[in-house]
Structure formats: C-alpha cells, structure tokens
Design a protein around this motif. Structure first.
Motif, PDB file in Angstrom:
ATOM      1  N   MET A  38      29.612 -38.292  93.959  1.00  0.00           N
ATOM      2  CA  MET A  38      30.536 -38.769  93.254  1.00  0.00           C
ATOM      3  C   MET A  38      30.114 -38.124  91.711  1.00  0.00           C
ATOM      4  SD  MET A  38      32.462 -42.101  91.855  1.00  0.00           S
ATOM      5  CE  MET A  38      33.086 -42.833  93.552  1.00  0.00           C
ATOM      6  N   CYS A  39      29.084 -38.157  91.071  1.00  0.00           N
ATOM      7  CA  CYS A  39      28.740 -37.734  89.960  1.00  0.00           C
ATOM      8  C   CYS A  39      28.848 -36.317  89.598  1.00  0.00           C
ATOM      9  CB  CYS A  39      27.245 -38.104  89.887  1.00  0.00           C
ATOM     10  SG  CYS A  39      26.712 -39.719  89.928  1.00  0.00           S
ATOM     11  N   VAL A  40      28.666 -35.873  88.575  1.00  0.00           N
ATOM     12  CA  VAL A  40      28.669 -34.437  87.817  1.00  0.00           C
ATOM     13  C   VAL A  40      27.367 -33.904  87.723  1.00  0.00           C
ATOM     14  CG1 VAL A  40      29.747 -32.999  86.431  1.00  0.00           C
ATOM     15  CG2 VAL A  40      31.107 -34.837  87.059  1.00  0.00           C
ATOM     16  N   ARG A  41      26.605 -33.121  88.491  1.00  0.00           N
ATOM     17  CA  ARG A  41      25.429 -32.594  88.256  1.00  0.00           C
ATOM     18  C   ARG A  41      25.518 -31.287  87.338  1.00  0.00           C
ATOM     19  NH1 ARG A  41      23.157 -31.568  94.304  1.00  0.00           N
ATOM     20  NH2 ARG A  41      23.339 -33.948  95.022  1.00  0.00           N
ATOM     21  N   ASN A  42      24.553 -31.525  86.069  1.00  0.00           N
ATOM     22  CA  ASN A  42      24.240 -30.480  85.204  1.00  0.00           C
ATOM     23  C   ASN A  42      22.974 -29.992  85.350  1.00  0.00           C
ATOM     24  OD1 ASN A  42      26.961 -30.963  82.953  1.00  0.00           O
ATOM     25  ND2 ASN A  42      26.492 -32.596  84.312  1.00  0.00           N
ATOM     26  N   ALA A  43      22.749 -28.882  84.531  1.00  0.00           N
ATOM     27  CA  ALA A  43      21.342 -28.494  84.359  1.00  0.00           C
ATOM     28  C   ALA A  43      20.835 -29.938  83.385  1.00  0.00           C
ATOM     29  CB  ALA A  43      21.157 -27.273  83.427  1.00  0.00           C
ATOM     30  N   THR A  44      19.512 -30.072  83.691  1.00  0.00           N
ATOM     31  CA  THR A  44      19.033 -31.280  82.914  1.00  0.00           C
ATOM     32  C   THR A  44      18.998 -31.060  81.577  1.00  0.00           C
ATOM     33  OG1 THR A  44      17.685 -31.730  84.978  1.00  0.00           O
ATOM     34  CG2 THR A  44      16.651 -32.763  82.913  1.00  0.00           C
ATOM     35  N   SER A  45      18.594 -30.043  80.986  1.00  0.00           N
ATOM     36  CA  SER A  45      18.783 -30.147  79.512  1.00  0.00           C
ATOM     37  C   SER A  45      20.206 -30.209  79.185  1.00  0.00           C
ATOM     38  CB  SER A  45      18.069 -28.579  79.172  1.00  0.00           C
ATOM     39  OG  SER A  45      18.784 -27.590  79.597  1.00  0.00           O
ATOM     40  N   HIS A  46      21.208 -29.661  79.832  1.00  0.00           N
ATOM     41  CA  HIS A  46      22.542 -29.944  79.394  1.00  0.00           C
ATOM     42  C   HIS A  46      22.875 -31.371  79.384  1.00  0.00           C
ATOM     43  CE1 HIS A  46      27.027 -29.429  79.613  1.00  0.00           C
ATOM     44  NE2 HIS A  46      26.670 -28.971  78.542  1.00  0.00           N
ATOM     45  N   ALA A  47      22.488 -31.890  80.612  1.00  0.00           N
ATOM     46  CA  ALA A  47      22.683 -33.427  80.711  1.00  0.00           C
ATOM     47  C   ALA A  47      22.076 -34.269  79.520  1.00  0.00           C
ATOM     48  CB  ALA A  47      22.125 -34.205  82.044  1.00  0.00           C
ATOM     49  N   LYS A  48      20.919 -33.800  79.188  1.00  0.00           N
ATOM     50  CA  LYS A  48      20.102 -34.321  77.851  1.00  0.00           C
ATOM     51  C   LYS A  48      20.996 -34.282  76.788  1.00  0.00           C
ATOM     52  CE  LYS A  48      15.965 -34.607  75.281  1.00  0.00           C
ATOM     53  NZ  LYS A  48      14.693 -34.097  74.952  1.00  0.00           N
ATOM     54  N   PHE A  49      21.470 -32.963  76.431  1.00  0.00           N
ATOM     55  CA  PHE A  49      22.455 -32.524  75.431  1.00  0.00           C
ATOM     56  C   PHE A  49      23.736 -33.617  75.327  1.00  0.00           C
ATOM     57  CE2 PHE A  49      26.508 -30.657  74.248  1.00  0.00           C
ATOM     58  CZ  PHE A  49      26.170 -30.396  72.847  1.00  0.00           C
ATOM     59  N   ILE A  50      24.244 -33.795  76.602  1.00  0.00           N
ATOM     60  CA  ILE A  50      25.474 -34.725  76.655  1.00  0.00           C
ATOM     61  C   ILE A  50      25.172 -36.266  76.126  1.00  0.00           C
ATOM     62  CG2 ILE A  50      27.409 -35.744  78.058  1.00  0.00           C
ATOM     63  CD1 ILE A  50      27.311 -33.269  79.585  1.00  0.00           C
ATOM     64  N   TYR A  51      23.906 -36.427  76.759  1.00  0.00           N
ATOM     65  CA  TYR A  51      23.420 -37.853  76.594  1.00  0.00           C
ATOM     66  C   TYR A  51      23.327 -38.117  75.140  1.00  0.00           C
ATOM     67  CZ  TYR A  51      20.072 -41.763  77.107  1.00  0.00           C
ATOM     68  OH  TYR A  51      19.431 -43.058  77.043  1.00  0.00           O
ATOM     69  N   GLU A  52      22.549 -37.159  74.217  1.00  0.00           N
ATOM     70  CA  GLU A  52      22.312 -37.278  72.854  1.00  0.00           C
ATOM     71  C   GLU A  52      23.518 -36.994  71.876  1.00  0.00           C
ATOM     72  OE1 GLU A  52      17.777 -36.170  73.289  1.00  0.00           O
ATOM     73  OE2 GLU A  52      19.068 -34.803  72.346  1.00  0.00           O
ATOM     74  N   TRP A  53      24.464 -36.213  72.381  1.00  0.00           N
ATOM     75  CA  TRP A  53      25.659 -35.723  71.529  1.00  0.00           C
ATOM     76  C   TRP A  53      26.653 -36.578  71.801  1.00  0.00           C
ATOM     77  CZ3 TRP A  53      30.440 -34.055  73.877  1.00  0.00           C
ATOM     78  CH2 TRP A  53      31.131 -33.444  73.063  1.00  0.00           C
ATOM     79  N   ALA A  54      27.225 -37.156  72.905  1.00  0.00           N
ATOM     80  CA  ALA A  54      28.186 -37.817  73.056  1.00  0.00           C
ATOM     81  C   ALA A  54      28.183 -39.547  72.898  1.00  0.00           C
ATOM     82  CB  ALA A  54      28.976 -37.703  74.510  1.00  0.00           C
ATOM     83  N   PRO A  55      28.425 -40.113  71.816  1.00  0.00           N
ATOM     84  CA  PRO A  55      28.760 -41.581  71.896  1.00  0.00           C
ATOM     85  C   PRO A  55      29.250 -42.327  72.744  1.00  0.00           C
ATOM     86  CG  PRO A  55      30.174 -40.746  70.277  1.00  0.00           C
ATOM     87  CD  PRO A  55      29.594 -39.555  71.032  1.00  0.00           C
ATOM     88  N   ALA A  56      28.892 -43.522  73.422  1.00  0.00           N
ATOM     89  CA  ALA A  56      29.376 -44.210  74.301  1.00  0.00           C
ATOM     90  C   ALA A  56      30.597 -44.892  73.599  1.00  0.00           C
ATOM     91  CB  ALA A  56      28.492 -45.184  74.776  1.00  0.00           C
ATOM     92  N   GLU A  57      31.630 -45.151  74.590  1.00  0.00           N
ATOM     93  CA  GLU A  57      32.919 -45.747  74.276  1.00  0.00           C
ATOM     94  C   GLU A  57      33.602 -44.912  73.038  1.00  0.00           C
ATOM     95  OE1 GLU A  57      32.223 -49.900  73.263  1.00  0.00           O
ATOM     96  OE2 GLU A  57      31.600 -50.366  75.397  1.00  0.00           O
ATOM     97  N   LYS A  58      33.308 -43.786  72.766  1.00  0.00           N
ATOM     98  CA  LYS A  58      34.135 -43.117  71.731  1.00  0.00           C
ATOM     99  C   LYS A  58      34.026 -41.575  72.208  1.00  0.00           C
ATOM    100  CE  LYS A  58      32.330 -45.390  67.718  1.00  0.00           C
ATOM    101  NZ  LYS A  58      31.522 -45.265  66.336  1.00  0.00           N
ATOM    102  N   THR A  59      33.748 -41.256  73.493  1.00  0.00           N
ATOM    103  CA  THR A  59      33.941 -39.981  74.219  1.00  0.00           C
ATOM    104  C   THR A  59      34.665 -39.879  75.089  1.00  0.00           C
ATOM    105  OG1 THR A  59      31.552 -39.389  73.426  1.00  0.00           O
ATOM    106  CG2 THR A  59      32.599 -38.077  75.258  1.00  0.00           C
ATOM    107  N   VAL A  60      35.804 -39.431  75.224  1.00  0.00           N
ATOM    108  CA  VAL A  60      36.578 -39.234  76.373  1.00  0.00           C
ATOM    109  C   VAL A  60      36.053 -37.985  77.582  1.00  0.00           C
ATOM    110  CG1 VAL A  60      39.246 -39.010  76.877  1.00  0.00           C
ATOM    111  CG2 VAL A  60      38.657 -39.944  74.624  1.00  0.00           C
ATOM    112  N   VAL A  61      36.262 -38.320  78.628  1.00  0.00           N
ATOM    113  CA  VAL A  61      35.944 -37.734  79.712  1.00  0.00           C
ATOM    114  C   VAL A  61      37.141 -37.531  80.387  1.00  0.00           C
ATOM    115  CG1 VAL A  61      34.577 -37.272  81.998  1.00  0.00           C
ATOM    116  CG2 VAL A  61      33.569 -38.488  79.804  1.00  0.00           C
TER     117      VAL A  61
END
Length: 324
Positions: A297-320
């Motif tokens: 069900m998840c959305v797989r990314n390159a691991t470094s891109h997932a880390k980028f999203i993890y660090e860049w996107a604030p929780a409860e303030k990012t719309v998916v």
C-alpha cells in the motif's frame, strides 16, 4: 476570470506558459465560494534533491510517461483557494482502529479483501464514519484516515467538518477528529502519481510553488489478500519513523523494515527501499522503482529520497495528493 501561470525554471533557462480559463477544470470545481482575488499558480523548478531526477516526459518500455502538471496545477489551485479562507483545520484519524471500529454505514459491501467497504470503495477498517447532518443515527459513508478537513465546530459530541475538496458538511464523532488549529499553513505538497509511478514534491515560497524533487516510485499493488493499491485522495502527512517495521504476510513475524517512513493514511507510508530479514543494512535503490505497482500500500522511493522527504516535510503541515 482566474489566471494560471505555469512555468519551469532552472539556473540556465526560464520558460513560461500563460493559460487562461473561466473556471478550474477538475477537482477544484467543487469549491463554490469565489476567492477574494484571482488565484495565480506559479510553478518553478528549484530542486533540493537531485538524485534519480526524471524529466517532465520520459520513455518507459513502448510508452511515454510524464508528470501530470495540469492536474498538479489544479490541485495546487484547490489548496491555495481553501487557504484564502479563514479555516480551523483538523485531521480525520483512526489508524489501526485506535479510535474505535467505525459503525456500519447505510450501504456497504464486502470487497475482494473480505472487508466491509462503502459504495465508494472506502473500507471500514481504519476509517471514520461520516454522518449526514439530517441523520446522525446511521453513517452515510466512510472518510479515510489522514484526510484533512475544515473544522466548523462541535454539536453534541459530533464535529461538523468539510472535506478539503468539497463544501458539503458532515458530522463526525469527536473521537475521530484531531483539531490542529487555525494558524496552519500548508506550504509543502507531495504528489504521488499511480499511473506514471512517479512523485513530485513542491514547496510554496512567497507566491511560487517550487519543485523540490521529481523521482520514480512504486505504489501499492492490487493483490488480495495482503497487497492493495495506494488509495487515491488528499491526505496530511501524520507521523514519521526512521524504521517502519513490517511483518511477513499473514504472520506476526518480523519481515524487515522500511527506512525513513512518513505515514499519510492508514498503513500507507512514503518510505525507502524495504530491507528484508536477515539483512540489516539499508538499500539505496531498486530497479523496480518507476516500473509497476508492487508494494502492499506504501509508496516506495529511493532511500535517500525517502530521507529527504522525512527531513523536508513537516508532519501535519504537508499535504499528500495521490492521483491517477
């Protein structure tokens, strides 16, 4: 008249396309309240993550895949238009039925996964009951966990809300609603394209939406009884885990972990390449990224891109946004 400016910029070139229309041509049609001023959507490329970057159009086997910028533009219009209003924002939440199993709605069926779903295909599991204001006894339909809503107030233990893409009002038991406040601004957006198997991240800076990354992904596969599609819709990024532990299908045995996981609805995360036991070290890239759906069900990314999203996107303030 609404004016859309759609442009792409890099350090070496700048091109723009000017488009006019009398009204938005997709999901934003459902917003019936005219904004106080013309909404101008400006999209420019200003990447913060530069690995595995895809072009606007690129070959895949015997076809051409692309980023659906027209749809992205319309969804940004929707987001900007609702933010012009004064809103108290909230999130519908029922991850793993932690807030209680949603009651049965008026019309439902069992799907191929043998789970109860409403007539729109939204499953009862991990969802929220939506009651029509004229009938608070039996729910009309289900709302997905992670859906952003405009919170209009409380009435006898029920929250009155509007979904982001509609001005229709619903009543929801208060226990399923997390109010996040009236000072929230959504300046981070992630666009997951199931059809083209790609992802774009955008950030609003000033009056412009800047493209921060354009990458290949793998979304959820329809394969009962365990794997299912990444659901279409509009969600808020809700929580983050550096390692999301998962089980082997049909068991409680640890199957491995997904690195840099950002959850947006139910058990759906944006994460890096899965690491199956007994391996313990991260995997940066998989040749299956950008090909065909194959996750649970998840959305797989390159691991470094997932880390980028993890660090860049604030929780409860990012719309998916998950689109087709």
């Amino acid at each position: 008249m609404f004016l859309f400016i759609f442009s792409f910029c890099s350090q070496k070139e700048h091109t723009s396309v000017l488009e006019e229309s009398n009204a938005p041509d997709s999901i934003s049609d459902s917003i019936t309240t005219a904004p106080p001023a013309p909404i101008i959507i400006v999209i420019e490329k200003d990447l913060l993550y530069n690995e595995y970057t895809l072009a606007d159009e690129y070959p895949y086997k015997d076809t051409i895949r692309s980023f659906q910028w027209d749809k992205i533009r319309d969804l940004l219009y929707l987001l900007d238009s609702v933010q012009q209003q004064h809103n108290n924002w909230a999130i519908l939440q029922n991850y793993k039925n932690m807030n209680g199993v949603a009651p049965l709605v008026k019309e439902f069926k069992r799907n191929v996964y043998k789970r109860v779903a409403d007539i729109h295909g939204v499953e009862r599991f991990q969802s929220v009951p939506l009651f029509h204001p004229a009938d608070t006894v039996t729910g009309e339909r289900y709302g997905r966990d992670g859906s952003p809503v405009r919170y209009l107030g409380e009435e006898g233990g029920l929250a009155r809300v509007c979904l982001l893409s509609s001005d229709e009002e619903w009543l929801v038991p208060q226990k399923y609603v997390k109010v996040i406040g009236d000072t929230i601004t959504f300046n981070h957006a992630v666009f997951v394209d199931r059809h083209n198997q790609n992802i774009a991240t955008l950030e609003k800076v000033g009056s412009k939406w800047l493209v921060r990354s354009m990458n290949p992904i793998t979304t959820g596969l329809h394969r009962p009884p365990y794997a299912q599609e990444t659901p279409l819709g509009i969600f808020l990024l809700q929580e983050k885990k550096q390692k999301m532990i998962y089980h082997k299908d049909g068991t409680t045995e640890t199957g491995g972990f997904a690195p840099w996981a950002s959850r947006f609805t139910n058990g759906a995360y944006l994460h890096g390449v899965p690491v199956n036991v007994p391996r313990t070290t991260p995997i940066e890239y998989s040749a299956s990224l950008g090909t065909t759906p194959r996750s649970h069900m998840c959305v797989r990314n390159a691991t470094s891109h997932a880390k980028f999203i993890y660090e860049w996107a604030p929780a409860e303030k990012t719309v998916v946004f998950v689109l087709e």
